[in-house]
Scaffold this motif. Structure first.
Motif, PDB file in Angstrom:
ATOM      1  N   LEU A   1     -12.189  -9.821 -14.213  1.00 13.15           N
ATOM      2  CA  LEU A   1     -11.920  -8.900 -13.360  1.00 13.15           C
ATOM      3  C   LEU A   1     -12.070  -9.367 -12.123  1.00 13.15           C
ATOM      4  CD1 LEU A   1     -13.109  -5.705 -15.069  1.00 13.15           C
ATOM      5  CD2 LEU A   1     -10.669  -6.536 -15.020  1.00 13.15           C
ATOM      6  N   ASP A   2     -12.900 -10.072 -11.559  1.00 16.21           N
ATOM      7  CA  ASP A   2     -13.002 -10.498 -10.324  1.00 16.21           C
ATOM      8  C   ASP A   2     -11.977 -11.667  -9.951  1.00 16.21           C
ATOM      9  OD1 ASP A   2     -14.794 -11.119  -7.743  1.00 16.21           O
ATOM     10  OD2 ASP A   2     -15.009 -13.205  -8.630  1.00 16.21           O
TER      11      ASP A   2
ATOM     12  N   SER B   1      -8.624  -9.470  -9.689  1.00 16.85           N
ATOM     13  CA  SER B   1      -8.577  -8.210  -8.724  1.00 16.85           C
ATOM     14  C   SER B   1      -8.672  -8.653  -7.158  1.00 16.85           C
ATOM     15  CB  SER B   1      -9.685  -7.356  -9.294  1.00 16.85           C
ATOM     16  OG  SER B   1     -10.813  -7.744  -8.913  1.00 16.85           O
TER      17      SER B   1
ATOM     18  N   LYS C   1      -7.720  -9.641  -3.655  1.00 16.17           N
ATOM     19  CA  LYS C   1      -6.644  -9.219  -2.644  1.00 16.17           C
ATOM     20  C   LYS C   1      -5.432 -10.334  -2.744  1.00 16.17           C
ATOM     21  CE  LYS C   1      -5.602  -9.038   2.306  1.00 16.17           C
ATOM     22  NZ  LYS C   1      -6.526  -9.103   3.624  1.00 16.17           N
TER      23      LYS C   1
ATOM     24  N   ILE D   1      -3.658 -10.513  -6.638  1.00 18.90           N
ATOM     25  CA  ILE D   1      -2.621  -9.562  -6.778  1.00 18.90           C
ATOM     26  C   ILE D   1      -1.478  -9.851  -6.063  1.00 18.90           C
ATOM     27  CG2 ILE D   1      -2.301  -6.957  -6.277  1.00 18.90           C
ATOM     28  CD1 ILE D   1      -5.478  -6.479  -6.881  1.00 18.90           C
TER      29      ILE D   1
ATOM     30  N   SER E   1       0.076  -3.786 -15.426  1.00 19.27           N
ATOM     31  CA  SER E   1      -0.998  -3.024 -15.014  1.00 19.27           C
ATOM     32  C   SER E   1      -1.144  -2.797 -13.539  1.00 19.27           C
ATOM     33  CB  SER E   1      -2.336  -3.811 -15.361  1.00 19.27           C
ATOM     34  OG  SER E   1      -2.394  -3.734 -16.850  1.00 19.27           O
ATOM     35  N   PHE E   2      -0.690  -4.018 -12.573  1.00 21.21           N
ATOM     36  CA  PHE E   2      -0.611  -3.779 -11.352  1.00 21.21           C
ATOM     37  C   PHE E   2       0.442  -2.978 -11.032  1.00 21.21           C
ATOM     38  CE2 PHE E   2      -2.396  -8.448 -10.593  1.00 21.21           C
ATOM     39  CZ  PHE E   2      -3.712  -8.037 -10.714  1.00 21.21           C
TER      40      PHE E   2
END
Length: 131
Positions: free
Chosen positions: A23-24, A27, A29, A32, A99-100
């Protein structure tokens, strides 16, 4: 409280990376922004640099390497002079981009409510509490 990571660069054997580490990685900036930009199709480095607002060349390079290492990007080098390099999403990155897209749609739907909540909070607790 301390955090520890079981996955270390270069470590091939052993347990899988924990969910928190995955996840780190995805996720951040810049991660993404890169995944969302590449959803439109393969791009060269300079194209990505233009699409991901505010990213430095160094941060773009580091994040591209990290995403490639994690299996989210394909880096293709074409044998031309000068060499042409393109980046594209892998299947799992395209899945991640869905998902984004859901998250972005939620943010767009919710932005007015969040703004109103912030104003209400700041009025109740004082503007100094917002920082």
């Amino acid at each position: 409280m301390s955090q520890s990571h079981t996955c270390v660069t270069g470590q091939v054997s052993g347990p899988l990376c924990p969910v928190e580490e995955v996840l780190d990685h995805v996720s951040g900036k810049w991660s993404i922004g890169i995944v969302v930009a590449l959803a439109a199709g393969p791009m060269r480095f300079t194209e990505l640099e233009r699409h991901v607002k505010g990213i430095s060349r160094r941060m773009l390079t580091l994040n591209l390497r990290k995403l490639e290492r994690d299996g989210l990007l394909l880096r293709t080098v074409y044998p031309t002079v000068p060499p042409k390099v393109e980046y594209a999403l892998t299947d799992i990155a395209r899945d991640l981009n869905e998902s984004f897209a859901t998250l972005i749609a939620w943010a767009e739907r919710s932005r007015h409510s969040i703004t109103e909540a912030r104003v209400d909070y700041d009025q109740e607790h004082g503007a100094a509490a917002a920082s």
